[in-house]
Design a protein around this motif. Structure first.
Motif, PDB file in Angstrom:
ATOM      1  N   UNK A  94      -2.336  -1.590  16.502  1.00 37.62           N
ATOM      2  CA  UNK A  94      -1.230  -0.804  15.975  1.00 37.62           C
ATOM      3  C   UNK A  94      -0.976   0.275  17.016  1.00 37.62           C
ATOM      4  N   UNK A  95       0.071   0.078  17.816  1.00 36.89           N
ATOM      5  CA  UNK A  95       0.359   0.988  18.913  1.00 36.89           C
ATOM      6  C   UNK A  95       1.356   2.046  18.441  1.00 36.89           C
ATOM      7  N   UNK A  96       0.849   3.250  18.218  1.00 41.25           N
ATOM      8  CA  UNK A  96       1.685   4.323  17.682  1.00 41.25           C
ATOM      9  C   UNK A  96       2.843   4.642  18.625  1.00 41.25           C
ATOM     10  N   UNK A 104      14.302   2.732  14.162  1.00 41.95           N
ATOM     11  CA  UNK A 104      14.327   3.072  12.739  1.00 41.95           C
ATOM     12  C   UNK A 104      13.000   2.755  12.059  1.00 41.95           C
ATOM     13  N   UNK A 105      12.855   3.357  10.874  1.00 42.88           N
ATOM     14  CA  UNK A 105      11.664   3.079  10.077  1.00 42.88           C
ATOM     15  C   UNK A 105      11.609   1.617   9.650  1.00 42.88           C
ATOM     16  N   UNK A 106      12.790   1.004   9.491  1.00 39.40           N
ATOM     17  CA  UNK A 106      12.807  -0.402   9.089  1.00 39.40           C
ATOM     18  C   UNK A 106      12.179  -1.292  10.154  1.00 39.40           C
ATOM     19  N   UNK A 107      12.542  -1.048  11.421  1.00 40.79           N
ATOM     20  CA  UNK A 107      11.969  -1.879  12.488  1.00 40.79           C
ATOM     21  C   UNK A 107      10.472  -1.574  12.622  1.00 40.79           C
ATOM     22  N   UNK A 108      10.103  -0.294  12.436  1.00 34.90           N
ATOM     23  CA  UNK A 108       8.681   0.057  12.493  1.00 34.90           C
ATOM     24  C   UNK A 108       7.909  -0.672  11.397  1.00 34.90           C
ATOM     25  N   UNK A 129       2.805   4.964   4.229  1.00 29.50           N
ATOM     26  CA  UNK A 129       1.934   6.093   4.582  1.00 29.50           C
ATOM     27  C   UNK A 129       1.880   6.293   6.086  1.00 29.50           C
ATOM     28  N   UNK A 130       1.767   5.175   6.813  1.00 25.53           N
ATOM     29  CA  UNK A 130       1.702   5.238   8.275  1.00 25.53           C
ATOM     30  C   UNK A 130       3.002   5.814   8.843  1.00 25.53           C
ATOM     31  N   UNK A 134       3.448   9.249  11.139  1.00 23.94           N
ATOM     32  CA  UNK A 134       3.873   9.310  12.541  1.00 23.94           C
ATOM     33  C   UNK A 134       5.215  10.028  12.710  1.00 23.94           C
ATOM     34  N   UNK A 135       5.894  10.277  11.593  1.00 25.42           N
ATOM     35  CA  UNK A 135       7.177  10.980  11.688  1.00 25.42           C
ATOM     36  C   UNK A 135       6.950  12.348  12.334  1.00 25.42           C
TER      37      UNK A 135
END
Length: 145
Positions: A94-96, A104-108, A129-130, A134-135
């Motif tokens: 999981x590469x932050x 976008x959050x959707x692609x994330x 939660x993740x 990271x936001x």
């Protein structure tokens, strides 16, 4: 005949208590200016300022602390999701920074879902939660000036 006591005294000397007036400590935590450990041309590029460790020069300590807390949180969540010990978590990357690069959050969320494709427990709570955590984080691959 005299070398006996002098030899004995030398053995007792290396550990004087603080302020005992004995020889200074033998362990140096900060290298004095110009000591080994500074590369060629050591202090020229930054003037006389004492050099900090490489990481703290490039990155904000708070960001590093956030990262560390995030990694610990991720590990804890994954051990729950996969119902196993930390060592048994499947190889997941999981590469932050990669997530922070996405628009976008959707692609994330889609990317993290892809990574957790073999997890049989519901992953929605972990993913949201993740994304919350990271936001507002900064990427670490580009040092903050």
């Amino acid at each position: 005949a005299d070398s006996g006591p002098a030899g004995g005294a030398a053995l007792a000397a290396p550990a004087p208590g603080p302020g005992s007036g004995g020889p200074g400590p033998r362990v140096y935590f900060q290298s004095p200016p110009g000591a080994a450990g500074e590369g060629p041309g050591g202090a020229d590029d930054e003037g006389p300022v004492r050099r900090q460790g490489k990481v703290t020069v490039k990155y904000d300590r708070k960001e590093l602390r956030k990262r560390l807390n995030l990694e610990e949180w991720i590990l804890e969540q994954l051990t729950r999701l996969y119902d196993c010990q930390e060592e048994e978590i499947p190889e997941l990357e999981i590469d932050v920074d990669e997530l922070l690069d996405m628009e976008s959050d959707d692609t994330r969320a889609a990317r993290v879902k892809e990574l957790l494709v073999d997890c049989y427990k519901p992953t929605e709570a972990f993913i949201s939660g993740l994304l919350d955590k990271i936001r507002g984080m900064q990427k670490l691959s580009t040092p903050q000036k």
